[in-house]
Write a protein that holds these residues in place. Structure first.
Motif, PDB file in Angstrom:
ATOM      1  N   SER A  67      33.282   7.095  67.444  1.00 32.90           N
ATOM      2  CA  SER A  67      32.665   7.154  67.643  1.00 32.90           C
ATOM      3  C   SER A  67      31.667   9.248  67.678  1.00 32.90           C
ATOM      4  O   SER A  67      30.852   9.660  66.664  1.00 32.90           O
ATOM      5  CB  SER A  67      31.485   7.193  68.289  1.00 32.90           C
ATOM      6  N   VAL A  68      33.001   9.951  67.387  1.00 38.04           N
ATOM      7  CA  VAL A  68      32.682  10.746  67.339  1.00 38.04           C
ATOM      8  C   VAL A  68      33.626  11.267  65.529  1.00 38.04           C
ATOM      9  O   VAL A  68      33.500  12.947  65.165  1.00 38.04           O
ATOM     10  CB  VAL A  68      33.050  12.261  68.521  1.00 38.04           C
ATOM     11  N   ILE A  69      33.883  10.333  65.152  1.00 43.61           N
ATOM     12  CA  ILE A  69      35.223  10.628  64.441  1.00 43.61           C
ATOM     13  C   ILE A  69      34.831  10.771  62.758  1.00 43.61           C
ATOM     14  O   ILE A  69      34.066   9.390  62.624  1.00 43.61           O
ATOM     15  CB  ILE A  69      36.193  11.264  64.312  1.00 43.61           C
ATOM     16  N   GLY A  70      33.976  10.958  61.915  1.00 39.95           N
ATOM     17  CA  GLY A  70      34.317  10.160  60.606  1.00 39.95           C
ATOM     18  C   GLY A  70      35.123  10.994  59.643  1.00 39.95           C
ATOM     19  O   GLY A  70      35.682  11.399  59.091  1.00 39.95           O
ATOM     20  N   PHE A  71      33.559  10.680  58.112  1.00 40.38           N
ATOM     21  CA  PHE A  71      34.226  11.748  56.843  1.00 40.38           C
ATOM     22  C   PHE A  71      32.269  12.105  56.434  1.00 40.38           C
ATOM     23  O   PHE A  71      31.232  11.536  57.184  1.00 40.38           O
ATOM     24  CB  PHE A  71      34.905  10.387  56.178  1.00 40.38           C
ATOM     25  N   ARG A  72      32.623  12.935  56.026  1.00 38.04           N
ATOM     26  CA  ARG A  72      31.553  13.337  54.989  1.00 38.04           C
ATOM     27  C   ARG A  72      31.382  12.774  53.125  1.00 38.04           C
ATOM     28  O   ARG A  72      32.960  13.073  52.640  1.00 38.04           O
ATOM     29  CB  ARG A  72      31.552  14.825  54.713  1.00 38.04           C
TER      30      ARG A  72
END
Length: 77
Positions: A67-72
């Motif tokens: 839940s603390v890794i994503g993309f922008r």
């Protein structure tokens, strides 16, 4: 940079494979061509304040989910 919410929401997955940087000063160094770990940049809401900066660099296996890794998404409109 003209961008909002760039730091601290989630770590950003990058397309770069993780590897040691070349010696000496470099601007936007190209990474290794293949590997087993991908680069993550920035910090997340779960990290310490000193980690919530664009220069923070970490690594993990590409299939890792959290839940603390994503993309922008960025646009120049």
């Amino acid at each position: 940079w003209g961008l909002c919410d760039m730091h601290g929401n989630v770590c950003e997955w990058c397309s770069d494979w993780y590897g040691a940087y070349p010696q000496g000063a470099r601007t936007n160094p190209s990474g290794i061509n293949s590997g087993s770990l991908r680069v993550m940049r920035g910090g997340s809401w779960l990290d310490e304040p000193q980690q919530c900066r664009s220069a923070m660099r970490a690594k993990n296996q590409p299939f890792y989910r959290s839940s603390v890794i994503g993309f922008r998404i960025a646009s120049n409109d």
